[in-house]
Design a protein around this motif. Structure first.
Motif, PDB file in Angstrom:
ATOM      1  N   THR A 166      35.169  44.763-108.186  1.00  0.00           N
ATOM      2  CA  THR A 166      33.967  45.547-107.955  1.00  0.00           C
ATOM      3  C   THR A 166      34.321  47.029-108.065  1.00  0.00           C
ATOM      4  OG1 THR A 166      34.328  45.840-105.596  1.00  0.00           O
ATOM      5  CG2 THR A 166      33.241  43.788-106.274  1.00  0.00           C
ATOM      6  N   VAL A 167      33.289  47.853-108.022  1.00  0.00           N
ATOM      7  CA  VAL A 167      33.496  49.301-108.028  1.00  0.00           C
ATOM      8  C   VAL A 167      34.419  49.696-106.872  1.00  0.00           C
ATOM      9  CG1 VAL A 167      32.342  51.517-107.626  1.00  0.00           C
ATOM     10  CG2 VAL A 167      31.324  49.824-109.189  1.00  0.00           C
ATOM     11  N   HIS A 168      34.165  49.141-105.696  1.00  0.00           N
ATOM     12  CA  HIS A 168      34.991  49.472-104.529  1.00  0.00           C
ATOM     13  C   HIS A 168      36.426  49.035-104.703  1.00  0.00           C
ATOM     14  CE1 HIS A 168      31.385  49.905-101.532  1.00  0.00           C
ATOM     15  NE2 HIS A 168      31.483  50.887-102.414  1.00  0.00           N
ATOM     16  N   ASP A 169      36.605  47.856-105.341  1.00  0.00           N
ATOM     17  CA  ASP A 169      37.967  47.368-105.575  1.00  0.00           C
ATOM     18  C   ASP A 169      38.754  48.348-106.439  1.00  0.00           C
ATOM     19  OD1 ASP A 169      37.800  44.965-104.137  1.00  0.00           O
ATOM     20  OD2 ASP A 169      36.812  43.957-105.822  1.00  0.00           O
ATOM     21  N   PHE A 170      38.075  48.848-107.476  1.00  0.00           N
ATOM     22  CA  PHE A 170      38.775  49.769-108.374  1.00  0.00           C
ATOM     23  C   PHE A 170      39.130  51.054-107.641  1.00  0.00           C
ATOM     24  CE2 PHE A 170      39.481  52.900-111.638  1.00  0.00           C
ATOM     25  CZ  PHE A 170      40.190  52.194-112.606  1.00  0.00           C
ATOM     26  N   GLU A 171      38.165  51.572-106.866  1.00  0.00           N
ATOM     27  CA  GLU A 171      38.420  52.808-106.112  1.00  0.00           C
ATOM     28  C   GLU A 171      39.607  52.624-105.159  1.00  0.00           C
ATOM     29  OE1 GLU A 171      36.878  55.716-106.393  1.00  0.00           O
ATOM     30  OE2 GLU A 171      34.804  55.397-107.081  1.00  0.00           O
ATOM     31  N   VAL A 181      40.795  60.066-109.733  1.00  0.00           N
ATOM     32  CA  VAL A 181      39.623  59.697-110.516  1.00  0.00           C
ATOM     33  C   VAL A 181      38.896  60.984-110.870  1.00  0.00           C
ATOM     34  CG1 VAL A 181      37.422  58.459-110.510  1.00  0.00           C
ATOM     35  CG2 VAL A 181      39.415  57.444-109.389  1.00  0.00           C
ATOM     36  N   GLU A 182      38.905  61.340-112.155  1.00  0.00           N
ATOM     37  CA  GLU A 182      38.284  62.602-112.572  1.00  0.00           C
ATOM     38  C   GLU A 182      36.791  62.466-112.793  1.00  0.00           C
ATOM     39  OE1 GLU A 182      40.488  64.150-115.912  1.00  0.00           O
ATOM     40  OE2 GLU A 182      41.895  65.129-114.548  1.00  0.00           O
ATOM     41  N   ARG A 183      36.404  61.289-113.309  1.00  0.00           N
ATOM     42  CA  ARG A 183      34.971  61.038-113.513  1.00  0.00           C
ATOM     43  C   ARG A 183      34.697  59.582-113.191  1.00  0.00           C
ATOM     44  NH1 ARG A 183      32.267  64.256-117.352  1.00  0.00           N
ATOM     45  NH2 ARG A 183      30.454  62.995-116.850  1.00  0.00           N
ATOM     46  N   ARG A 184      33.514  59.327-112.666  1.00  0.00           N
ATOM     47  CA  ARG A 184      33.064  57.945-112.503  1.00  0.00           C
ATOM     48  C   ARG A 184      31.615  57.891-112.941  1.00  0.00           C
ATOM     49  NH1 ARG A 184      34.908  59.974-107.773  1.00  0.00           N
ATOM     50  NH2 ARG A 184      36.416  58.394-107.111  1.00  0.00           N
ATOM     51  N   ILE A 185      31.312  56.965-113.830  1.00  0.00           N
ATOM     52  CA  ILE A 185      29.956  56.835-114.353  1.00  0.00           C
ATOM     53  C   ILE A 185      29.524  55.385-114.178  1.00  0.00           C
ATOM     54  CG2 ILE A 185      28.505  56.990-116.432  1.00  0.00           C
ATOM     55  CD1 ILE A 185      30.727  59.135-117.316  1.00  0.00           C
ATOM     56  N   PHE A 186      28.333  55.221-113.593  1.00  0.00           N
ATOM     57  CA  PHE A 186      27.856  53.864-113.313  1.00  0.00           C
ATOM     58  C   PHE A 186      26.606  53.582-114.119  1.00  0.00           C
ATOM     59  CE2 PHE A 186      29.955  55.527-109.454  1.00  0.00           C
ATOM     60  CZ  PHE A 186      31.076  54.712-109.503  1.00  0.00           C
ATOM     61  N   LEU A 187      26.598  52.439-114.773  1.00  0.00           N
ATOM     62  CA  LEU A 187      25.497  52.129-115.676  1.00  0.00           C
ATOM     63  C   LEU A 187      24.732  50.903-115.199  1.00  0.00           C
ATOM     64  CD1 LEU A 187      27.363  52.462-119.097  1.00  0.00           C
ATOM     65  CD2 LEU A 187      25.633  54.028-118.189  1.00  0.00           C
ATOM     66  N   GLU A 188      23.421  51.038-115.277  1.00  0.00           N
ATOM     67  CA  GLU A 188      22.550  49.879-115.087  1.00  0.00           C
ATOM     68  C   GLU A 188      21.723  49.837-116.362  1.00  0.00           C
ATOM     69  OE1 GLU A 188      19.735  50.155-111.860  1.00  0.00           O
ATOM     70  OE2 GLU A 188      19.960  48.015-111.453  1.00  0.00           O
ATOM     71  N   GLY A 189      22.028  48.885-117.220  1.00  0.00           N
ATOM     72  CA  GLY A 189      21.466  48.943-118.569  1.00  0.00           C
ATOM     73  C   GLY A 189      21.989  50.205-119.232  1.00  0.00           C
ATOM     74  N   VAL A 193      23.435  55.272-112.738  1.00  0.00           N
ATOM     75  CA  VAL A 193      22.997  55.234-111.343  1.00  0.00           C
ATOM     76  C   VAL A 193      23.992  56.005-110.492  1.00  0.00           C
ATOM     77  CG1 VAL A 193      21.742  53.061-111.509  1.00  0.00           C
ATOM     78  CG2 VAL A 193      24.172  53.018-110.955  1.00  0.00           C
ATOM     79  N   LYS A 194      23.468  56.691-109.477  1.00  0.00           N
ATOM     80  CA  LYS A 194      24.321  57.499-108.617  1.00  0.00           C
ATOM     81  C   LYS A 194      24.467  56.836-107.238  1.00  0.00           C
ATOM     82  CE  LYS A 194      24.829  61.742-110.806  1.00  0.00           C
ATOM     83  NZ  LYS A 194      24.799  61.251-112.172  1.00  0.00           N
ATOM     84  N   LEU A 195      23.325  56.319-106.747  1.00  0.00           N
ATOM     85  CA  LEU A 195      23.269  55.817-105.382  1.00  0.00           C
ATOM     86  C   LEU A 195      23.710  54.363-105.309  1.00  0.00           C
ATOM     87  CD1 LEU A 195      22.206  57.503-102.945  1.00  0.00           C
ATOM     88  CD2 LEU A 195      20.078  56.158-103.110  1.00  0.00           C
ATOM     89  N   ARG A 196      24.567  54.044-104.330  1.00  0.00           N
ATOM     90  CA  ARG A 196      25.022  52.675-104.081  1.00  0.00           C
ATOM     91  C   ARG A 196      25.496  51.971-105.348  1.00  0.00           C
ATOM     92  NH1 ARG A 196      22.579  50.274 -99.084  1.00  0.00           N
ATOM     93  NH2 ARG A 196      24.660  49.414 -99.194  1.00  0.00           N
ATOM     94  N   PRO A 197      26.435  52.567-106.042  1.00  0.00           N
ATOM     95  CA  PRO A 197      26.873  51.990-107.322  1.00  0.00           C
ATOM     96  C   PRO A 197      27.476  50.601-107.170  1.00  0.00           C
ATOM     97  CG  PRO A 197      28.360  53.744-106.615  1.00  0.00           C
ATOM     98  CD  PRO A 197      27.158  53.808-105.714  1.00  0.00           C
ATOM     99  N   LEU A 207      37.286  57.602-115.413  1.00  0.00           N
ATOM    100  CA  LEU A 207      38.274  58.436-116.115  1.00  0.00           C
ATOM    101  C   LEU A 207      39.347  58.765-115.080  1.00  0.00           C
ATOM    102  CD1 LEU A 207      39.192  60.205-118.568  1.00  0.00           C
ATOM    103  CD2 LEU A 207      37.819  62.045-117.600  1.00  0.00           C
ATOM    104  N   VAL A 208      40.553  58.284-115.338  1.00  0.00           N
ATOM    105  CA  VAL A 208      41.613  58.329-114.332  1.00  0.00           C
ATOM    106  C   VAL A 208      42.851  59.012-114.896  1.00  0.00           C
ATOM    107  CG1 VAL A 208      43.053  56.890-112.833  1.00  0.00           C
ATOM    108  CG2 VAL A 208      40.779  56.120-113.456  1.00  0.00           C
TER     109      VAL A 208
END
Lengths: 210, 354
Positions: A166-171, A181-189, A193-197, A207-208
């Motif tokens: 999951t996102v949390h696992d990666f973090e 982690v320099e950038r994190r981008i979350f996609l829904e379609g 998304v910013k909130l509760r990724p 981007l790490v």
């Protein structure tokens, strides 16, 4: 590392989830005139696009023979090989970016792959399907079986995915490994998304660097 | 496509063995047009038994070279020459030694793959070309392509070694030695002095038969011949090998067989104790390396060894193992996919590096 379903999953992701929006995101992350290695580059669409639009020195690795052929015929320098083996040959810090798109969950030793990526590259760009997405959670809860969703469309016995994160696992891993982690981008379609990724993101792009 | 053979003449060439060959001739053909910038020239390198006639009727790589083909002569200027030590127009053991007025025979100096490439470099200079867009060939042609990239890093933008190796394995040397022994065991060989007399046709023919077995695969032979009988005394496969052996005698000189196979056997980019990676230290060319699944004479691991060493130096390398049942012959036969790879690779090389 990859099994029979690999081709199908790669095509699904490129078409449905990434398409041009993925090119745009990775294109935005990657500085022009840099050296880029794409692990599991498929037919080399992304690399050809980066070479043409960002003037990068583009290299790829692809395990499927027909896809590697397509990529080379497109003019992209692709090494027809297993990616874990391909990383071993390369010298330290040979690339500015090493991309791993939609493949981390299929590797035998994900941590080793990421460590190798950060050995051969200054930065790693990792995109993976988020196992913490609410649909995955609900599917598991309601059916009581290994979840099957649009993101994870396989039966447990023929899935190319052998690790679920999951996102949390990666973090948490990035924190434990002391990566930045320099950038994190979350996609829904195609939307970000910013909130509760961890609940809402279908795909996470990180981007790490070390 | 109508083709014409030319001969370039040079005063001398110094050889790796310390000797000088003087004078020296090179037979070559060209296809397509050299552009004004002189940056579209491709040198195509033949395998052991090939010659300068690469394209056109009966050209050994006609399927790859021509308008719209992998080596597109509408875009590129393609050159092919016969190798030093050969018998198809370039100086070799069958040439006349000017100091005796007789053919050299076994007094022809030993030649190496780097010697062959040195002569090709002279030819390229003679044609007014400083830098080649690409050097490409299969089998022994792949050895020459790699040697070009190593010896003349500024003179090649790219290299396409196909079904090749950086050094022969003992198995490859062993097959060559069987061929050489077959020739030398033929009484007509006569220590190499047979010019103007009966050549060692039986020995050369047997040598070629062994060669043909190694160029095919178990699957391709089963498919081509099965256990079919030609007549009550011979299988199809026997008849085929005898036919090819006999045909070879008409176009190839037995002494050239000895010299060229020795050159292949001694070729070793890792000689004098250096690693393959060290051998590639000064390489600037971009590479496309191709191997074939059923090639057991030049197995994929040999191409991969080259690819790994180049990648270890962070060189620009594309590599693909193509599926084929044709064995080592695949680079001459299995051309559709090969041509696609070459076409794309050359186009991007021309765009980015010419």
């Amino acid at each position: 590392m990859r099994h029979g379903g690999k081709l199908a999953v790669a095509q699904t992701f490129v078409r449905e989830l990434l398409g041009r929006s993925d090119y745009a995101i990775i294109g935005e992350l990657i500085e022009p005139n840099t050296r880029v290695l794409d692990l599991g580059c498929g037919e080399g669409e992304l690399l050809a696009w980066l070479a043409a639009n960002k003037h990068v020195d583009a290299r790829g690795v692809e395990i499927s023979g027909p896809k590697a052929q397509q990529a080379i015929a497109r003019g992209v320098s692709v090494f027809h090989s297993d990616l874990e083996e391909a990383l071993r040959d390369l010298p330290d810090q040979a690339f500015d970016y090493v991309i791993l798109s939609q493949t981390l969950q299929e590797t035998r030793a994900p941590l080793k792959v990421l460590q190798d990526m950060l050995r051969v590259g200054r930065r790693a760009i990792v995109a993976f399907p988020n196992f913490g997405h609410w649909r995955v959670r609900l599917a598991h809860l309601w059916t009581g079986r290994a979840p099957k969703t649009k993101l994870f469309p396989y039966d447990w016995y023929n899935s190319p995915n052998i690790h679920f994160l999951t996102v949390h696992d990666f973090e948490a891993m990035a924190l434990a490994e002391r990566w930045t982690v320099e950038r994190r981008i979350f996609l829904e379609g195609a939307r970000t998304v910013k909130l509760r990724p961890n609940l809402r993101a279908e795909v996470a792009v990180f981007l790490v660097r070390k | 496509m109508i083709t014409e053979s030319h001969i370039a003449k040079f005063d001398s060439i110094s050889l790796d063995g310390g000797m000088t060959l003087a004078p020296v001739d090179v037979a070559y053909e060209t296809y397509g047009e050299l552009n004004a910038a002189r940056n579209n020239a491709i040198l195509v390198l033949h395998a052991f038994s090939g010659d300068a006639h690469a394209a056109g009727e009966d050209g050994w790589w006609d399927s790859m070279i021509g308008p719209g083909k992998g080596f597109d002569t509408d875009k590129y200027f393609v050159i092919c020459s016969n190798v030093l030590g050969g018998c198809r127009g370039t100086s070799g053991p069958g040439s006349i030694n000017p100091s005796t007025g007789c053919p050299y025979g076994m007094s022809f100096p030993p030649v190496t793959i780097p010697d062959m490439v040195r002569l090709q470099k002279m030819l390229i200079g003679h044609l007014g070309i400083e830098r080649l867009l690409s050097v490409s060939g299969g089998s022994m042609g792949a050895m020459q392509a790699m040697q070009w990239a190593v010896a003349y890093p500024d003179a090649v933008a790219s290299a396409i070694p196909i079904a090749g190796t950086a050094r022969h394995s003992p198995q490859q040397i062993a097959f060559n030695e069987v061929g050489r022994q077959a020739i030398m065991a033929d009484p007509d060989w006569n220590e190499g002095n047979y010019y103007g007399r009966r050549p060692p046709a039986r020995g050369l023919s047997v040598a070629r038969m062994v060669g043909h077995i190694t160029y095919m695969s178990d699957a391709s032979m089963r498919e081509k011949f099965g256990r079919r009988l030609r007549d009550e005394n011979q299988f199809e496969v026997e008849s085929y090998l005898r036919y090819r052996g006999g045909q070879f005698v008409d176009r190839f000189d037995a002494n050239s067989y000895l010299y060229i196979t020795k050159a292949m056997d001694y070729f070793d980019l890792t000689s004098s104790g250096r690693s393959l990676s060290a051998a590639f230290e000064n390489v600037k060319a971009r590479f496309l390396v191709i191997s074939f699944t059923s090639d057991w004479l030049y197995p994929s691991y040999q191409s991969l060894e080259v690819v790994r060493a180049l990648r270890g130096r962070n060189c620009d390398v594309a590599y693909c193992e193509l599926p084929s049942s044709y064995g080592h012959d695949a680079f001459l036969v299995n051309v559709i996919e090969q041509a696609e790879l070459v076409r794309g690779f050359l186009a991007s090389t021309f765009r980015e590096r010419a």
